[in-house]
Design a protein around this motif. Sequence first.
Motif, PDB file in Angstrom:
ATOM      1  N   GLU A  18       0.856  -1.138   0.064  1.00  0.00           N
ATOM      2  CA  GLU A  18      -0.005   0.107  -0.055  1.00  0.00           C
ATOM      3  C   GLU A  18       0.811   1.209   0.094  1.00  0.00           C
ATOM      4  N   GLY A  19       0.582   2.261  -0.694  1.00  0.00           N
ATOM      5  CA  GLY A  19       1.203   3.420  -0.880  1.00  0.00           C
ATOM      6  C   GLY A  19       2.282   3.369  -2.015  1.00  0.00           C
ATOM      7  N   LYS A  20       3.127   4.630  -2.224  1.00  0.00           N
ATOM      8  CA  LYS A  20       3.777   4.739  -3.314  1.00  0.00           C
ATOM      9  C   LYS A  20       5.212   3.662  -3.178  1.00  0.00           C
ATOM     10  N   GLY A  21       5.395   3.073  -4.225  1.00  0.00           N
ATOM     11  CA  GLY A  21       6.467   2.251  -4.259  1.00  0.00           C
ATOM     12  C   GLY A  21       6.905   1.547  -5.675  1.00  0.00           C
ATOM     13  N   CYS A  22       7.857   0.673  -5.723  1.00  0.00           N
ATOM     14  CA  CYS A  22       8.316   0.037  -6.845  1.00  0.00           C
ATOM     15  C   CYS A  22       8.126  -1.285  -6.919  1.00  0.00           C
ATOM     16  N   TYR A  23       7.150  -1.959  -7.713  1.00  0.00           N
ATOM     17  CA  TYR A  23       7.040  -3.356  -7.941  1.00  0.00           C
ATOM     18  C   TYR A  23       7.793  -4.005  -9.154  1.00  0.00           C
ATOM     19  N   THR A  24       8.522  -5.039  -8.914  1.00  0.00           N
ATOM     20  CA  THR A  24       9.351  -5.433 -10.331  1.00  0.00           C
ATOM     21  C   THR A  24       8.796  -6.925 -10.363  1.00  0.00           C
ATOM     22  N   LEU A  25       8.396  -7.100 -11.719  1.00  0.00           N
ATOM     23  CA  LEU A  25       8.024  -8.583 -12.186  1.00  0.00           C
ATOM     24  C   LEU A  25       9.232  -9.270 -12.530  1.00  0.00           C
ATOM     25  N   PRO A  26       8.884 -10.609 -12.316  1.00  0.00           N
ATOM     26  CA  PRO A  26       9.955 -11.547 -13.032  1.00  0.00           C
ATOM     27  C   PRO A  26      10.700 -11.160 -14.034  1.00  0.00           C
TER      28      PRO A  26
END
Length: 172
Positions: A18-26
Amino acid sequence: MEVTGSTYLGPYVHGRIEGKGCYTLPTETKYKGTMKDGMFHGKGILYFPNGSKYEGIWDCGILKEGKYTFADGLEFKDKKWHYCDGYDRRFYTEICSGLKPAGISQLTNLDPPRRIPESCYDCGDGFYNPKTRVVVDYKLRFLRNADDDEHEWIIRTCRKGWDEITGYKSKE
């Protein structure tokens, strides 16, 4: 996330992203923006490994609006798209940098074009092997298995990794 191979840098609320972030996929695609209850939510940008990006606005994981920009800076438009149409077949790099002299062809928007492995095709997001029906990315990592429709489309329209001699054929 360990199960999917994804990573996340950013805040959690009650154990949920939740919130501002960085999600990296495989696949090395990265989403930088806001999340809500583990889903893309609000403004965010998807950065693709090939250098392109998608800037969008999501609502609880559902894309509401956005804009795709190719790695070379060309912005996709779903209406009044005049790039590489029947009237102007130039690549975007040719529009920006000019045409090559007569006798020197530009085969792709990349100049020089990628070297395609022998007996494979360049299908736009990777290489396709028609014997195994597997598409791998340009770093030779598995992307997908091609179904019959994709197989036929690739064979019919994509660049090959080998030369074929063409020319005059007699009617005999």
